[in-house]
Design a protein around this motif. Structure first.
Motif, PDB file in Angstrom:
ATOM      1  N   HIS A 289       0.823  -1.091   0.030  1.00 30.93           N
ATOM      2  CA  HIS A 289      -0.072  -0.126  -0.035  1.00 30.93           C
ATOM      3  C   HIS A 289       0.725   1.396  -0.038  1.00 30.93           C
ATOM      4  CE1 HIS A 289      -4.158   1.417   1.738  1.00 30.93           C
ATOM      5  NE2 HIS A 289      -3.791   2.152   0.724  1.00 30.93           N
ATOM      6  N   ILE A 290       1.829   1.188   0.815  1.00 29.07           N
ATOM      7  CA  ILE A 290       2.771   2.429   0.935  1.00 29.07           C
ATOM      8  C   ILE A 290       3.498   2.423  -0.474  1.00 29.07           C
ATOM      9  CG2 ILE A 290       5.016   3.343   1.944  1.00 29.07           C
ATOM     10  CD1 ILE A 290       3.865   1.910   4.653  1.00 29.07           C
ATOM     11  N   ASN A 291       3.815   1.409  -0.945  1.00 31.64           N
ATOM     12  CA  ASN A 291       4.581   1.632  -2.273  1.00 31.64           C
ATOM     13  C   ASN A 291       3.756   1.917  -3.235  1.00 31.64           C
ATOM     14  OD1 ASN A 291       6.778   0.013  -0.758  1.00 31.64           O
ATOM     15  ND2 ASN A 291       6.395  -1.810  -1.783  1.00 31.64           N
ATOM     16  N   ALA A 292       2.726   1.959  -3.348  1.00 34.39           N
ATOM     17  CA  ALA A 292       1.640   2.160  -4.298  1.00 34.39           C
ATOM     18  C   ALA A 292       1.316   3.728  -4.318  1.00 34.39           C
ATOM     19  CB  ALA A 292       0.262   1.353  -4.304  1.00 34.39           C
ATOM     20  N   VAL A 293       1.148   4.060  -3.003  1.00 29.70           N
ATOM     21  CA  VAL A 293       0.372   5.550  -2.809  1.00 29.70           C
ATOM     22  C   VAL A 293       1.575   6.446  -2.329  1.00 29.70           C
ATOM     23  CG1 VAL A 293      -1.053   6.710  -1.222  1.00 29.70           C
ATOM     24  CG2 VAL A 293      -1.631   4.492  -2.120  1.00 29.70           C
ATOM     25  N   GLY A 294       2.759   5.950  -1.779  1.00 30.12           N
ATOM     26  CA  GLY A 294       3.676   6.901  -1.169  1.00 30.12           C
ATOM     27  C   GLY A 294       3.799   7.018   0.285  1.00 30.12           C
ATOM     28  N   ALA A 295       4.755   6.973   1.071  1.00 26.24           N
ATOM     29  CA  ALA A 295       4.645   7.141   2.655  1.00 26.24           C
ATOM     30  C   ALA A 295       4.051   8.658   3.017  1.00 26.24           C
ATOM     31  CB  ALA A 295       5.981   7.070   3.153  1.00 26.24           C
ATOM     32  N   ASP A 296       4.392   9.403   2.045  1.00 29.11           N
ATOM     33  CA  ASP A 296       4.089  10.856   2.285  1.00 29.11           C
ATOM     34  C   ASP A 296       2.388  11.130   1.839  1.00 29.11           C
ATOM     35  OD1 ASP A 296       6.437  11.561   3.151  1.00 29.11           O
ATOM     36  OD2 ASP A 296       7.068  12.371   0.952  1.00 29.11           O
ATOM     37  N   ASN A 297       1.557  10.264   1.304  1.00 28.03           N
ATOM     38  CA  ASN A 297       0.355  10.462   0.758  1.00 28.03           C
ATOM     39  C   ASN A 297      -0.417   9.438   1.652  1.00 28.03           C
ATOM     40  OD1 ASN A 297       0.613  12.348  -1.157  1.00 28.03           O
ATOM     41  ND2 ASN A 297       1.347  10.852  -2.484  1.00 28.03           N
ATOM     42  N   LEU A 298       0.086   9.024   2.681  1.00 29.79           N
ATOM     43  CA  LEU A 298      -0.738   7.864   3.446  1.00 29.79           C
ATOM     44  C   LEU A 298      -0.700   7.940   4.856  1.00 29.79           C
ATOM     45  CD1 LEU A 298      -2.296   5.151   2.740  1.00 29.79           C
ATOM     46  CD2 LEU A 298      -0.092   3.926   2.719  1.00 29.79           C
ATOM     47  N   ASP A 299      -1.605   7.807   5.569  1.00 39.27           N
ATOM     48  CA  ASP A 299      -1.702   7.873   7.168  1.00 39.27           C
ATOM     49  C   ASP A 299      -2.154   6.583   7.507  1.00 39.27           C
ATOM     50  OD1 ASP A 299      -2.034   8.381   9.797  1.00 39.27           O
ATOM     51  OD2 ASP A 299      -3.105  10.123   9.505  1.00 39.27           O
ATOM     52  N   VAL A 300      -1.530   5.619   8.006  1.00 44.96           N
ATOM     53  CA  VAL A 300      -1.796   4.330   8.322  1.00 44.96           C
ATOM     54  C   VAL A 300      -1.897   4.195   9.676  1.00 44.96           C
ATOM     55  CG1 VAL A 300      -1.119   1.813   8.249  1.00 44.96           C
ATOM     56  CG2 VAL A 300      -0.863   3.475   5.973  1.00 44.96           C
ATOM     57  N   ARG A 301      -2.846   3.451  10.315  1.00 41.49           N
ATOM     58  CA  ARG A 301      -2.672   3.033  11.669  1.00 41.49           C
ATOM     59  C   ARG A 301      -2.985   1.392  11.750  1.00 41.49           C
ATOM     60  NH1 ARG A 301      -4.389   7.759  14.304  1.00 41.49           N
ATOM     61  NH2 ARG A 301      -3.315   9.557  13.270  1.00 41.49           N
ATOM     62  N   VAL A 302      -2.466   0.513  12.644  1.00 36.88           N
ATOM     63  CA  VAL A 302      -2.850  -0.761  12.748  1.00 36.88           C
ATOM     64  C   VAL A 302      -3.380  -0.909  14.248  1.00 36.88           C
ATOM     65  CG1 VAL A 302      -1.832  -2.874  12.781  1.00 36.88           C
ATOM     66  CG2 VAL A 302      -1.025  -1.214  11.202  1.00 36.88           C
ATOM     67  N   VAL A 303      -4.515  -1.185  14.238  1.00 37.33           N
ATOM     68  CA  VAL A 303      -5.019  -1.366  15.488  1.00 37.33           C
ATOM     69  C   VAL A 303      -5.117  -3.102  15.980  1.00 37.33           C
ATOM     70  CG1 VAL A 303      -7.324  -1.231  16.869  1.00 37.33           C
ATOM     71  CG2 VAL A 303      -6.745   0.435  15.460  1.00 37.33           C
ATOM     72  N   LEU A 304      -4.645  -3.207  16.919  1.00 41.40           N
ATOM     73  CA  LEU A 304      -4.299  -4.722  17.438  1.00 41.40           C
ATOM     74  C   LEU A 304      -5.029  -4.868  18.735  1.00 41.40           C
ATOM     75  CD1 LEU A 304      -0.880  -4.010  17.008  1.00 41.40           C
ATOM     76  CD2 LEU A 304      -1.301  -6.108  16.217  1.00 41.40           C
ATOM     77  N   HIS A 305      -6.038  -5.917  18.722  1.00 38.79           N
ATOM     78  CA  HIS A 305      -6.672  -6.219  20.029  1.00 38.79           C
ATOM     79  C   HIS A 305      -6.976  -7.518  19.896  1.00 38.79           C
ATOM     80  CE1 HIS A 305     -11.057  -6.891  18.424  1.00 38.79           C
ATOM     81  NE2 HIS A 305     -10.611  -6.237  17.436  1.00 38.79           N
ATOM     82  N   GLY A 306      -7.394  -8.353  21.171  1.00 34.29           N
ATOM     83  CA  GLY A 306      -7.431  -9.616  21.289  1.00 34.29           C
ATOM     84  C   GLY A 306      -6.350 -10.574  20.791  1.00 34.29           C
ATOM     85  N   ASN A 307      -6.574 -11.477  19.943  1.00 33.18           N
ATOM     86  CA  ASN A 307      -5.357 -12.348  19.667  1.00 33.18           C
ATOM     87  C   ASN A 307      -4.465 -11.821  18.868  1.00 33.18           C
ATOM     88  OD1 ASN A 307      -6.526 -14.489  21.209  1.00 33.18           O
ATOM     89  ND2 ASN A 307      -7.759 -15.357  19.295  1.00 33.18           N
ATOM     90  N   GLY A 308      -4.934 -10.452  18.304  1.00 37.27           N
ATOM     91  CA  GLY A 308      -3.977  -9.666  17.427  1.00 37.27           C
ATOM     92  C   GLY A 308      -2.776  -9.190  17.984  1.00 37.27           C
TER      93      GLY A 308
END
Length: 163
Positions: free
Chosen positions: A58-77
């Motif tokens: 996703h970062i490679n396609a859009v570019g890190a400067d054009n992307l705000d990414v969050r990863v939410v982990l809960h439970g078994n994650g």
């Protein structure tokens, strides 16, 4: 006849130019700025690794400067960041997937601006010590509730993805 040939040549030239221009535009496709939240609540290491690969793609396609990414982990994650030697201290987990290879992937994504958020309910309910049991997690990374954080981010315009 000359006029007809000239007209055909011009038309072929125009079509060729238009085709090349269109191909160049496809190569320089701009997705614009995106806000995305990736949801991880499963403990399958292969699937977790695949999700991290999806984020990198996703970062490679859009570019890190054009992307705000969050990863939410809960439970078994949370097993994504659970150190293998911590598994003996937290019996409510079946897996601890924070191997050296997984840590390198997480580090690489963090260096590109990806934020990993950990659910406080899971930490408390499963008696996880964030400083000793989890890889590179601090108090600033802990959110009150994983599912509430997902809803909150979606209200802020983040697109929800759960690979």
């Amino acid at each position: 006849m000359k006029t007809k040939n000239l007209l055909i040549s011009s038309l072929i030239g125009f079509i060729s130019f238009f085709g090349i221009t269109q191909a160049a535009q496809a190569d320089n496709h701009s997705y614009g700025h995106q806000k995305v939240v990736y949801h991880i609540n499963y403990d399958n290491a292969k699937k977790q690794s695949g999700t991290l690969r999806n984020i990198q793609n996703h970062i490679n396609a859009v570019g890190a400067d054009n992307l705000d990414v969050r990863v939410v982990l809960h439970g078994n994650g949370l097993s994504l960041l659970l150190k293998p030697d911590a598994l003996k201290n937290v019996p409510k987990f079946k897996a601890a997937n924070s191997t050296t290879a997984m840590q390198q992937k997480v580090d690489s994504l963090k260096m590109q601006g990806v934020h990993f958020n950990v659910c406080a309910n899971t930490v408390k309910g499963r008696k996880v010590d964030i400083k000793h049991d989890l890889y590179d997690v601090g108090n600033k990374d802990v959110v009150p509730s994983g599912v509430a954080e997902l809803a909150h981010l979606q209200q802020q315009g983040f697109v929800y993805l759960r690979p």
